[in-house]
Design an enzyme around this catalytic site. Structure first.
Site, PDB file in Angstrom:
ATOM      1  N   TRP A 107     -12.451  38.228  30.006  1.00  0.00           N
ATOM      2  CA  TRP A 107     -13.181  37.011  29.623  1.00  0.00           C
ATOM      3  C   TRP A 107     -13.829  36.355  30.826  1.00  0.00           C
ATOM      4  O   TRP A 107     -14.956  35.836  30.729  1.00  0.00           O
ATOM      5  CB  TRP A 107     -12.245  36.066  28.872  1.00  0.00           C
ATOM      6  CG  TRP A 107     -11.747  36.731  27.626  1.00  0.00           C
ATOM      7  CD1 TRP A 107     -10.491  37.199  27.368  1.00  0.00           C
ATOM      8  CD2 TRP A 107     -12.545  37.091  26.486  1.00  0.00           C
ATOM      9  NE1 TRP A 107     -10.448  37.811  26.126  1.00  0.00           N
ATOM     10  CE2 TRP A 107     -11.695  37.761  25.575  1.00  0.00           C
ATOM     11  CE3 TRP A 107     -13.890  36.913  26.150  1.00  0.00           C
ATOM     12  CZ2 TRP A 107     -12.146  38.241  24.347  1.00  0.00           C
ATOM     13  CZ3 TRP A 107     -14.339  37.393  24.924  1.00  0.00           C
ATOM     14  CH2 TRP A 107     -13.471  38.048  24.037  1.00  0.00           C
ATOM     15  N   ASP A 175     -12.087  27.783  31.114  1.00  0.00           N
ATOM     16  CA  ASP A 175     -11.995  28.392  29.784  1.00  0.00           C
ATOM     17  C   ASP A 175     -10.517  28.393  29.400  1.00  0.00           C
ATOM     18  O   ASP A 175      -9.725  29.135  29.962  1.00  0.00           O
ATOM     19  CB  ASP A 175     -12.553  29.812  29.830  1.00  0.00           C
ATOM     20  CG  ASP A 175     -12.430  30.542  28.487  1.00  0.00           C
ATOM     21  OD1 ASP A 175     -11.872  29.969  27.521  1.00  0.00           O
ATOM     22  OD2 ASP A 175     -12.888  31.703  28.416  1.00  0.00           O
ATOM     23  N   LYS A 199      -6.891  30.068  18.291  1.00  0.00           N
ATOM     24  CA  LYS A 199      -5.618  30.559  18.815  1.00  0.00           C
ATOM     25  C   LYS A 199      -4.540  29.475  18.726  1.00  0.00           C
ATOM     26  O   LYS A 199      -3.497  29.689  18.132  1.00  0.00           O
ATOM     27  CB  LYS A 199      -5.785  31.049  20.252  1.00  0.00           C
ATOM     28  CG  LYS A 199      -6.808  32.186  20.363  1.00  0.00           C
ATOM     29  CD  LYS A 199      -6.978  32.662  21.784  1.00  0.00           C
ATOM     30  CE  LYS A 199      -8.164  33.605  21.920  1.00  0.00           C
ATOM     31  NZ  LYS A 199      -8.018  34.848  21.145  1.00  0.00           N
TER      32      LYS A 199
END
Length: 363
Positions: A107, A175, A199
């Protein structure tokens, strides 16, 4: 088991992932009849007072749970975290500027790729040499950098920043898609935080952005209307039709988290779950952790078998015991167990009992 009973499902999926049962119940009721209006949450106008109350409460709960001060704006946007990979540098990174990024896994690398479209990128620290099984222990950050970007938890690699790199004198952007609201942090120290909801915070389809307005308005480029954070702040996340249902599920999840005792309480539970699972891995030579101990994620636990030929058998046993989502990401293999906020300790105990039994039989 009677026909009315259902087997217990242990959901270890990495995302979209487990949510509290009461959130499912409340959300399903709202689909049929939202707040006793006779209307579905799916059909109410986003500019009505009905939905404005949802948005207002969701934003207020984010501020409360994260302990945010008045300098922070809270946005709910389309596009998920992947859109933020390019929206952040588009708004913050001038063509003549440089941004510092940590290279810590899948990511982080995606964020780096997009940032390079808008300005220069300096790799402040990398875990590439360890195949992303460890985080960089020191960073090289130019003090003139526009910002430093980190991925606080790498969902695929299974690493997590324990100490945030605030000491470099530049704005820090994070992030937090896979560990948002899972542990106590000084969220006010970040200039911008973004996180996909699917999530720890809600259903797929909406992205949380928390930002300090002082970082905006410093680039020379023309920013498209829908990608300019200032427009979303001005319109209160109502610049266009927001993902109404996804925002509502976030609201329900935030209410649940507050009722659980907030971030401090859920951090304690998350630590208990992670400690139990890591102890099981470390106690049984048949299993092997792959991440540097100091960098192990409390959200995404990755491990392999010492004897890889046993992995398929253990995966089958997990399947027979209703343990879903245990297989590792295709890029790393092995196993990945996600321990997000809504996962109960009883599910982790069921898994570790299974692991201990398997180790006794095969060890």
């Amino acid at each position: 088991m009677t026909t009315t009973e259902q087997a217990v499902i242990h959901n270890f999926n990495a995302g979209p992932s487990i949510l509290p049962k009461e959130v499912f119940q409340q959300a399903s009721e709202a689909i049929l009849n939202f707040n006793n209006t006779g209307l579905s949450i799916l059909e109410i106008g986003h500019r009505t007072s009905l939905f404005q109350a949802v948005m207002d409460e969701a934003q207020a709960l984010v501020k409360e749970l994260m302990g945010l001060d008045n300098s922070k704006a809270v946005l709910f946007l389309h596009g998920g975290a992947s859109t933020q990979f390019m929206q952040i540098p588009m708004n913050l990174l001038d063509e003549k500027g440089t941004a510092a990024y940590t290279e810590t896994g899948t990511w982080a690398n995606k964020a780096i790729k997009e940032a390079k479209l808008f300005g220069s990128v300096q790799i402040a620290g990398s875990g590439k040499e360890s195949n992303y099984t460890a985080l960089p222990k020191s960073l090289q950050v130019d003090p003139t950098s526009t910002y430093l970007h980190i991925t606080t938890n790498e969902t695929i690699a299974g690493t997590q920043w324990k100490n945030m790199p605030f000491e470099y004198g530049v704005p820090v952007i994070a992030d937090m898609s896979s560990d948002i609201l899972s542990r106590n942090l000084d969220f006010n120290k970040f200039s911008l935080i973004y996180a996909g909801a699917q999530k720890n915070m809600g259903a797929a389809g909406v992205n949380l952005v928390v930002l300090d307005e002082s970082v905006l308005g410093k680039v020379n480029r023309t920013i498209p209307t829908m990608l300019d954070y200032r427009n979303h702040i001005k319109e209160g996340s109502m610049l266009n039709t927001p993902p109404v249902f996804a925002v509502y599920v976030v609201l329900l999840t935030l209410r649940w988290l507050k009722n659980m005792g907030g971030v401090a309480a859920i951090e304690k539970l998350n630590r208990e779950k992670a400690d139990l699972l890591y102890h099981t891995i470390d106690s049984n030579p048949i299993f092997k952790g792959t991440i540097a101990r100091e960098d192990r994620s409390d959200m995404n636990v990755v491990f392999v078998m010492d004897n890889p030929t046993l992995e398929a058998e253990f995966q089958q046993i997990c399947k027979e015991n209703n343990m879903i989502g245990v297989k590792g990401h295709r890029s790393v293999g092995g196993f990945r167990i996600s321990l997000y906020n809504a996962l109960q300790l009883s599910s982790v105990k069921a898994l570790t009992d299974l692991m201990n039994d398997f180790a006794k039989r095969k060890g």
